[in-house]
Design a protein around this motif. Sequence first.
Motif, PDB file in Angstrom:
ATOM      1  N   PHE A 243       0.835  -1.197   0.000  1.00  0.00           N
ATOM      2  CA  PHE A 243       0.000   0.000   0.000  1.00  0.00           C
ATOM      3  C   PHE A 243       0.872   1.249   0.000  1.00  0.00           C
ATOM      4  CE2 PHE A 243      -2.951   2.890   2.534  1.00  0.00           C
ATOM      5  CZ  PHE A 243      -3.656   3.264   1.400  1.00  0.00           C
ATOM      6  N   SER A 244       0.524   2.184  -0.879  1.00  0.00           N
ATOM      7  CA  SER A 244       1.333   3.400  -1.010  1.00  0.00           C
ATOM      8  C   SER A 244       1.122   4.353   0.157  1.00  0.00           C
ATOM      9  CB  SER A 244       0.972   4.113  -2.314  1.00  0.00           C
ATOM     10  OG  SER A 244      -0.385   4.527  -2.289  1.00  0.00           O
ATOM     11  N   GLY A 245      -0.045   4.281   0.789  1.00  0.00           N
ATOM     12  CA  GLY A 245      -0.365   5.220   1.856  1.00  0.00           C
ATOM     13  C   GLY A 245      -0.860   6.558   1.361  1.00  0.00           C
ATOM     14  N   LEU A 246      -1.037   6.712   0.034  1.00  0.00           N
ATOM     15  CA  LEU A 246      -1.518   7.983  -0.517  1.00  0.00           C
ATOM     16  C   LEU A 246      -3.042   8.029  -0.449  1.00  0.00           C
ATOM     17  CD1 LEU A 246       0.793   8.393  -3.651  1.00  0.00           C
ATOM     18  CD2 LEU A 246       1.193   9.060  -1.275  1.00  0.00           C
ATOM     19  N   ASP A 247      -3.556   9.186  -0.109  1.00  0.00           N
ATOM     20  CA  ASP A 247      -4.995   9.379   0.045  1.00  0.00           C
ATOM     21  C   ASP A 247      -5.583   9.810  -1.297  1.00  0.00           C
ATOM     22  OD1 ASP A 247      -7.509   9.635   1.029  1.00  0.00           O
ATOM     23  OD2 ASP A 247      -7.132  11.502   2.127  1.00  0.00           O
ATOM     24  N   ILE A 248      -6.234   8.871  -2.002  1.00  0.00           N
ATOM     25  CA  ILE A 248      -6.829   9.144  -3.309  1.00  0.00           C
ATOM     26  C   ILE A 248      -8.320   8.829  -3.228  1.00  0.00           C
ATOM     27  CG2 ILE A 248      -6.801   8.561  -5.765  1.00  0.00           C
ATOM     28  CD1 ILE A 248      -3.892   7.722  -5.453  1.00  0.00           C
ATOM     29  N   LYS A 249      -9.146   9.825  -3.549  1.00  0.00           N
ATOM     30  CA  LYS A 249     -10.600   9.673  -3.506  1.00  0.00           C
ATOM     31  C   LYS A 249     -11.149   9.748  -4.933  1.00  0.00           C
ATOM     32  CE  LYS A 249     -10.805   9.742   1.046  1.00  0.00           C
ATOM     33  NZ  LYS A 249     -11.192   8.551   1.836  1.00  0.00           N
ATOM     34  N   PHE A 250     -12.139   8.921  -5.208  1.00  0.00           N
ATOM     35  CA  PHE A 250     -12.719   8.845  -6.543  1.00  0.00           C
ATOM     36  C   PHE A 250     -13.354  10.186  -6.932  1.00  0.00           C
ATOM     37  CE2 PHE A 250     -16.178   7.566  -9.517  1.00  0.00           C
ATOM     38  CZ  PHE A 250     -15.372   7.009 -10.510  1.00  0.00           C
ATOM     39  N   ARG A 251     -12.893  10.722  -8.090  1.00  0.00           N
ATOM     40  CA  ARG A 251     -13.405  11.964  -8.680  1.00  0.00           C
ATOM     41  C   ARG A 251     -13.166  13.188  -7.778  1.00  0.00           C
ATOM     42  NH1 ARG A 251     -19.309  10.939 -11.262  1.00  0.00           N
ATOM     43  NH2 ARG A 251     -19.054  13.211 -11.530  1.00  0.00           N
ATOM     44  N   THR A 252     -12.204  13.086  -6.878  1.00  0.00           N
ATOM     45  CA  THR A 252     -11.874  14.217  -6.010  1.00  0.00           C
ATOM     46  C   THR A 252     -10.417  14.607  -6.252  1.00  0.00           C
ATOM     47  OG1 THR A 252     -13.439  13.470  -4.322  1.00  0.00           O
ATOM     48  CG2 THR A 252     -11.734  15.041  -3.640  1.00  0.00           C
ATOM     49  N   ASN A 253     -10.198  15.790  -6.778  1.00  0.00           N
ATOM     50  CA  ASN A 253      -8.835  16.242  -7.066  1.00  0.00           C
ATOM     51  C   ASN A 253      -8.062  16.467  -5.772  1.00  0.00           C
ATOM     52  OD1 ASN A 253      -9.375  16.198  -9.797  1.00  0.00           O
ATOM     53  ND2 ASN A 253      -9.970  18.366  -9.855  1.00  0.00           N
ATOM     54  N   THR A 254      -6.781  16.204  -5.833  1.00  0.00           N
ATOM     55  CA  THR A 254      -5.896  16.423  -4.692  1.00  0.00           C
ATOM     56  C   THR A 254      -4.786  17.371  -5.126  1.00  0.00           C
ATOM     57  OG1 THR A 254      -6.326  14.191  -3.863  1.00  0.00           O
ATOM     58  CG2 THR A 254      -4.394  15.333  -2.988  1.00  0.00           C
ATOM     59  N   LYS A 255      -4.700  18.515  -4.490  1.00  0.00           N
ATOM     60  CA  LYS A 255      -3.633  19.450  -4.805  1.00  0.00           C
ATOM     61  C   LYS A 255      -2.282  18.886  -4.366  1.00  0.00           C
ATOM     62  CE  LYS A 255      -6.596  23.542  -4.443  1.00  0.00           C
ATOM     63  NZ  LYS A 255      -6.802  24.839  -3.773  1.00  0.00           N
ATOM     64  N   LYS A 256      -1.237  19.564  -4.787  1.00  0.00           N
ATOM     65  CA  LYS A 256       0.103  19.108  -4.443  1.00  0.00           C
ATOM     66  C   LYS A 256       0.227  18.960  -2.927  1.00  0.00           C
ATOM     67  CE  LYS A 256       4.978  20.043  -5.350  1.00  0.00           C
ATOM     68  NZ  LYS A 256       5.953  20.928  -6.029  1.00  0.00           N
ATOM     69  N   THR A 257       0.476  17.708  -2.498  1.00  0.00           N
ATOM     70  CA  THR A 257       0.475  17.373  -1.073  1.00  0.00           C
ATOM     71  C   THR A 257       1.793  16.720  -0.703  1.00  0.00           C
ATOM     72  OG1 THR A 257      -1.919  16.995  -1.184  1.00  0.00           O
ATOM     73  CG2 THR A 257      -0.754  16.109   0.733  1.00  0.00           C
ATOM     74  N   VAL A 258       2.310  17.071   0.446  1.00  0.00           N
ATOM     75  CA  VAL A 258       3.560  16.489   0.926  1.00  0.00           C
ATOM     76  C   VAL A 258       3.288  15.096   1.481  1.00  0.00           C
ATOM     77  CG1 VAL A 258       5.448  16.680   2.582  1.00  0.00           C
ATOM     78  CG2 VAL A 258       4.571  18.719   1.410  1.00  0.00           C
ATOM     79  N   VAL A 259       4.029  14.104   0.976  1.00  0.00           N
ATOM     80  CA  VAL A 259       3.939  12.743   1.511  1.00  0.00           C
ATOM     81  C   VAL A 259       4.809  12.631   2.751  1.00  0.00           C
ATOM     82  CG1 VAL A 259       4.262  10.289   1.030  1.00  0.00           C
ATOM     83  CG2 VAL A 259       3.531  11.832  -0.804  1.00  0.00           C
ATOM     84  N   CYS A 260       6.052  13.079   2.631  1.00  0.00           N
ATOM     85  CA  CYS A 260       6.966  13.049   3.773  1.00  0.00           C
ATOM     86  C   CYS A 260       8.212  13.843   3.430  1.00  0.00           C
ATOM     87  CB  CYS A 260       7.328  11.608   4.151  1.00  0.00           C
ATOM     88  SG  CYS A 260       8.432  10.821   2.947  1.00  0.00           S
TER      89      CYS A 260
ATOM     90  N   PHE B 281       9.017  14.579  -0.630  1.00  0.00           N
ATOM     91  CA  PHE B 281       8.246  13.790  -1.599  1.00  0.00           C
ATOM     92  C   PHE B 281       6.803  14.297  -1.621  1.00  0.00           C
ATOM     93  CE2 PHE B 281      11.771  11.027  -0.479  1.00  0.00           C
ATOM     94  CZ  PHE B 281      12.150  10.519  -1.722  1.00  0.00           C
ATOM     95  N   THR B 282       6.284  14.563  -2.819  1.00  0.00           N
ATOM     96  CA  THR B 282       4.930  15.101  -2.970  1.00  0.00           C
ATOM     97  C   THR B 282       4.166  14.333  -4.048  1.00  0.00           C
ATOM     98  OG1 THR B 282       5.728  16.723  -4.576  1.00  0.00           O
ATOM     99  CG2 THR B 282       5.634  17.413  -2.260  1.00  0.00           C
ATOM    100  N   TYR B 283       2.864  14.533  -4.031  1.00  0.00           N
ATOM    101  CA  TYR B 283       2.003  13.949  -5.073  1.00  0.00           C
ATOM    102  C   TYR B 283       0.794  14.834  -5.270  1.00  0.00           C
ATOM    103  CZ  TYR B 283      -1.709  12.319  -1.923  1.00  0.00           C
ATOM    104  OH  TYR B 283      -2.761  12.255  -1.043  1.00  0.00           O
ATOM    105  N   GLU B 284       0.142  14.673  -6.421  1.00  0.00           N
ATOM    106  CA  GLU B 284      -1.129  15.328  -6.682  1.00  0.00           C
ATOM    107  C   GLU B 284      -1.954  14.442  -7.617  1.00  0.00           C
ATOM    108  OE1 GLU B 284      -1.249  18.773  -9.368  1.00  0.00           O
ATOM    109  OE2 GLU B 284       0.946  18.556  -9.544  1.00  0.00           O
ATOM    110  N   VAL B 285      -3.263  14.606  -7.564  1.00  0.00           N
ATOM    111  CA  VAL B 285      -4.183  13.782  -8.348  1.00  0.00           C
ATOM    112  C   VAL B 285      -5.165  14.688  -9.059  1.00  0.00           C
ATOM    113  CG1 VAL B 285      -5.890  11.924  -8.284  1.00  0.00           C
ATOM    114  CG2 VAL B 285      -3.975  11.906  -6.662  1.00  0.00           C
TER     115      VAL B 285
END
Length: 580
Positions: free
Chosen positions: A80-97, A182-186
């Motif tokens: 599991f990546s531990g990233l919070d991804i919600k269906f059809r909900t955009n995620t702005k640039k977020t710090v993972v760690c 480390f960051t991610y966005e959706v």
Amino acid sequence: MRVLISLLLFTSLLVEADEHDHLYEVDEEVVLWMNTVGPYSNRQETYTYFSLPFCKGEKKEIGHYHETMGESLLGVELEFSGLDIKFRTNTKKTVVCEKKLTETDYKTLLYAIQNSYYYQMYLDDMPIWGMVGEIDNTVNPPAYKLYTHKRLDIGYNDKQVVDVNLTTDGRVDIRPGAELTFTYEVQWSKSEVDFTKRFDKYLDPSFFQHRIHWFSIFNSFMMVVFLVGLVWMILVRTLRKDYARYQKEDSLDDLDADLGDEYGWKQVHGDVFRPPSMPLLFSSCIGAGYHVFTVAVITTILAIVGEFYTERGSLLSAAIFVYAACSPVNGYAGGSMYARFGGRHWIKQMLLGAFLLPSMVCGVAFLINFIAIYYHASRAIPFTIMLAVSAICLFVILPLTLVGTVIGRNMAGSADYPCRVNAVPRPIPDKKWFVQPWLITLAGGVLPFGSIFIEMYFIFTSFWAYKIYYVYGFMLLVTIILSIVTVCVTIVCSYFLLNAEDYRWRWTSFACGASTAFYVYMYSMYYFFFKTKMYGLFQTVFYFGYMGIFAAALGLMTGTIGYVGTAKFVRKIYQTVKID
């Protein structure tokens, strides 16, 4: 009661929509799985994603609880990546760690970037690939940059995920003590792609349906037409002359016949149906060849119908299931043949036939597993999977092979040859150099290999590189062409051998067909050195080990095809000729 109903409804909502049925509601969690990481040139040398100093998100850890045997054998290691991804909900640039590189972390990442490491992820069963970093050669000395940002662009159609793309950015120079964030966005977007067509983006029609592929199929088909016509013309005309000569000899009295020039295949009628040397081994090879051919045809048909490329490990799981279920074919073919040869150790034959190919596979896998454990690679087969495979061999394959052997010995175990077998074997006369069995064996595999070597290139590229093989209709057609070509070639070679008064046609016809595998293995060596950039002990042993298993299975199959066709031909010609 009302509370119980509410609890059941709540539970059903929890399990209604997930990656198993691929239906999601708005704001429902979509799991991103991290699979493996490894050098791009060595597709099978993979390690767990978090063996590199990456960090997980803050989401609660969950387990990948639906792993199949095929996934385990293919080295799938979902975490599991531990990233919070919600269906059809955009995620702005977020710090993972945030992470500070130690000396060990720096060396690990440096090695990964130098060797072009890539990683694989899965979202709703759709694979995603990305590179760990890059080498900047515009400066001196070269700078090694790590990608620290992941952007996921996900397409949806109604309640289903139909597309996903990864963009990596945030290039950061690595050095001991460097502070990494480390960051991610959706980003979600509506897509018109149909759910049933969502894997089409991974296919490569321009490669697999290239005109060269079609031309090779047409070329092989014309080879079949030519060979069948040639065999028919040569053998029918030649056999007609043989029959005329033998009938003329039968009309002479004994003295004239003794003084006549007697030669040819009729002279070995008293030995042509003599059991081969090592009948137990021969029967086991024929049984295993029948088994492999049946599994290959059934699995290919299932792949045409089922589109196995959409599910991880499904093709391998299906092949294992079909192999186990078709074990009676092995027992019936090998057991009945051994009984016709007059063999008495039928239990030994049954055991050898049942474990001939599995023992080779297990032996090679055991060796590779030792190396994989030393490398800490994800290809190391878990002990539980070893136990499962052993249980399949002992409690499924062996009993079913026993059933097939008993049925075969009772239903087709009586020898019914058109000619009697002499008590004393006939001496084999000296032959011309071009009809020696070893030369016939080597020559016999050239044309069958020529009919499939283009398809071998596509199969090798899909397995050892990064193409998804999906044209199983081509594979089935090539299998049929290979069978016809092998039968024609082995019949001609065996006829030459019998005409030289050498009655050892059984092993020769088998080896003649099986020699195709020798050329395939030689081609695999050429492919390794000139078509790939593989390196390292693990990948080299993995490649040549499993290519050896593939060649052995192919040899058993083509050898059996050649022998069966030749046996029908030999029986036919000795049934027709008049023998006192």
